[in-house]
Scaffold this active site. Structure first.
Site, short mmCIF file in Angstrom:
data_model
loop_
_atom_site.label_atom_id
_atom_site.label_comp_id
_atom_site.label_asym_id
_atom_site.label_seq_id
_atom_site.Cartn_x
_atom_site.Cartn_y
_atom_site.Cartn_z
NE ARG A 35 -3.26 2.40 3.06
CZ ARG A 35 -2.97 3.12 4.15
NH1 ARG A 35 -1.99 2.72 4.98
NH2 ARG A 35 -3.63 4.23 4.42
NE ARG A 76 -5.69 17.09 7.34
CZ ARG A 76 -5.35 16.08 8.11
NH1 ARG A 76 -5.31 16.26 9.43
NH2 ARG A 76 -5.04 14.90 7.60
CE LYS A 217 -9.08 4.25 3.33
NZ LYS A 217 -7.96 5.23 3.40
CB THR A 275 -7.57 0.79 11.19
OG1 THR A 275 -7.93 1.25 9.90
CG2 THR A 275 -7.14 1.97 12.05
#
Length: 471
Positions: A35, A76, A217, A275
């Site tokens: 990845r 953000r 995802k 994860t």
């Protein structure tokens, strides 16, 4: 380089694994897919690593998949005038469109789409959910909130909005630049971050076409409202438990993971669980018992692949982490309960020629105790349908297309090889027998099953099932 397991390993490359020797060691330890995380590193970094992976592929003769993971539309906050500030529980805090450094009362939020999407009562999560804000009032310039769970906040921390679909493009301008670069390299898979709806996948499909497989995802609650449609539109799925665990209560993540795994199996789409799988190995040479159980649990649940992130990209023990994951999967594979669970999770075949053939292939493989099941494929479709059935014997995939062979490195139980196309059933059987013996999947006198599409070379035409004796 035959793997003695069915589930695959995805290893993220980064500062701790960016040199050729380490990448080769990761492959030897068990990595099937590498990845490239486009949230970090320059294009030149990725280009150099791409060349290293392809050189290892050339030296070993084994197809290796490369996954380009796009950053996606990450929200953000802006900067703070005097460094991090403390937000006290119960205090008022404003996110606004004023491009100036923030303080304990406000901060810049450079995402105008959010101001029209949230309303009073919605929740904003800051810094992976460490801070929780409840929206009290919204206008075109400001989102006024009340601090529900306080703490320190610093510049550029991420903002999650679990309650709404935020009307932002699935691909940012950075994503589009990164995508064009990744496709120019020749990556095999592209992972789309923060997919919310089917249209996000279709937008990416227009740009990617068939040049790479699309992996969606699942990390936003909104995606679950269109989960089946997203899976059908994608080529593979990732259970991205990082942001999913932020926007969902922690106790809901395990059942959501199982739901995604089951739905992906139904449609024959490879699914990756990712994860914090061996998170403690970022700084320790061994994982916790809970982490080993987490990896094993994902494999028992039928995952095609499990993924390492920081463990292999920036941790102290990248090779040991891959080796540990490899041993865990091998141990699960040896457990008779694993086969029982694979059978229990079996999904009814879809009403297609390919599913009918591959469903029968699974039964025939078991009845005659075949040592391997060989699938001829051009696009990868036949091998993926065979993998969906989770047969007792390993799947030896033969394709004339190296890009297909690389892509199939992600799929459960598939040992992918490249061979010139065949022109007749007789030639097909001879090539299948030779490949089975050469790759170490059987011995003379044992049986194999073979699936293919006739006429040869036509994608999506799976319609042939054959039994052959190795000789």
């Amino acid at each position: 380089m035959r793997r003695l397991r069915n589930a695959k390993i995805v290893a993220t490359l980064g500062p701790a694994s960016g040199d050729a020797a380490t990448i080769a060691a990761l492959f030897e330890a068990g990595a099937d897919v590498f990845r490239f995380n486009f949230s970090h590193g320059s294009h030149e970094d990725h280009r150099a690593r791409y060349g290293m992976v392809r050189e290892i592929e050339r030296q070993t003769g084994r197809p290796i998949a490369i996954l380009a993971d796009l950053q996606g539309p990450k929200l953000r906050v802006g900067r703070f005038a005097s460094g991090p500030v403390m937000l006290e529980e119960g205090a008022l805090f404003t996110l606004d469109m004023v491009d100036q450094p923030g303080d304990a009362g406000r901060v810049f939020l450079p995402h105008p789409e959010l101001f029209g999407a949230v309303s009073a009562g919605h929740t904003l999560l800051i810094d992976d959910g460490k801070l929780r804000l409840r929206v009290e009032q919204v206008d075109a310039e400001r989102i006024r909130t009340r601090v529900v769970a306080g703490g320190m906040i610093s510049e550029r921390k991420g903002v999650n909005v679990p309650d709404v679909i935020v009307p932002i493009p699935a691909l940012t301008e950075k994503d589009r630049r990164d995508l064009a670069f990744a496709l120019s390299l020749g990556v095999d898979w592209v992972a789309l971050s923060f997919v919310q709806q089917v249209s996000d996948v279709l937008e990416a499909r227009e740009l990617i076409g068939n040049r790479a497989g699309i992996m969606s995802k699942i990390e936003k609650p909104a995606a679950l409202n269109q989960l089946e449609g997203i899976i059908r539109a994608s080529d593979a799925v990732m259970v991205a438990r990082g942001d999913l665990g932020v926007e969902f209560p922690a106790e809901r993540v395990p059942p959501v993971q199982k739901r995604i795994l089951s739905m992906s199996r139904k449609h024959g789409k490879p699914v990756v669980v990712a994860t914090q799988m061996l998170e403690s190995m970022v700084s320790a040479p061994t994982p916790t018992r809970a982490e080993t159980s987490d990896v094993a649990g994902a494999v028992y649940d039928g995952a095609d692949a499990v993924m390492l992130s920081a463990e292999s990209a920036s941790g102290k023990y990248p090779v040991q982490a891959v080796a540990m994951m490899n041993r865990i999967i091998e141990e699960v594979d040896r457990d008779p309960l694993y086969r029982t669970l694979m059978d229990a999770q079996q999904q009814p075949p879809l009403p297609t020629h390919a599913d009918a053939i591959c469903s029968a292939l699974r039964d025939v493989t078991r009845i005659i105790r075949a040592t391997a099941t060989v699938s001829y494929t051009t696009s990868g479709h036949t091998s993926l349908r065979a993998a969906r059935e989770r047969p007792d014997a390993p799947i030896l995939s033969i394709t004339p297309n190296v890009h297909t062979a690389r892509r199939l490195a992600l799929a459960w139980g598939v040992h992918s090889t490249v061979s010139p196309d065949v022109g007749s059933v007789e030639e097909m059987v001879e090539v299948a027998i030779a490949a089975t013996l050469r790759e170490g999947f059987g011995r003379v006198g044992e049986n194999i099953t073979i699936s293919a599409g006739v006429p040869f070379g036509e994608s999506g035409s799976t319609n042939l099932l054959q039994i052959a004796a190795l000789r």
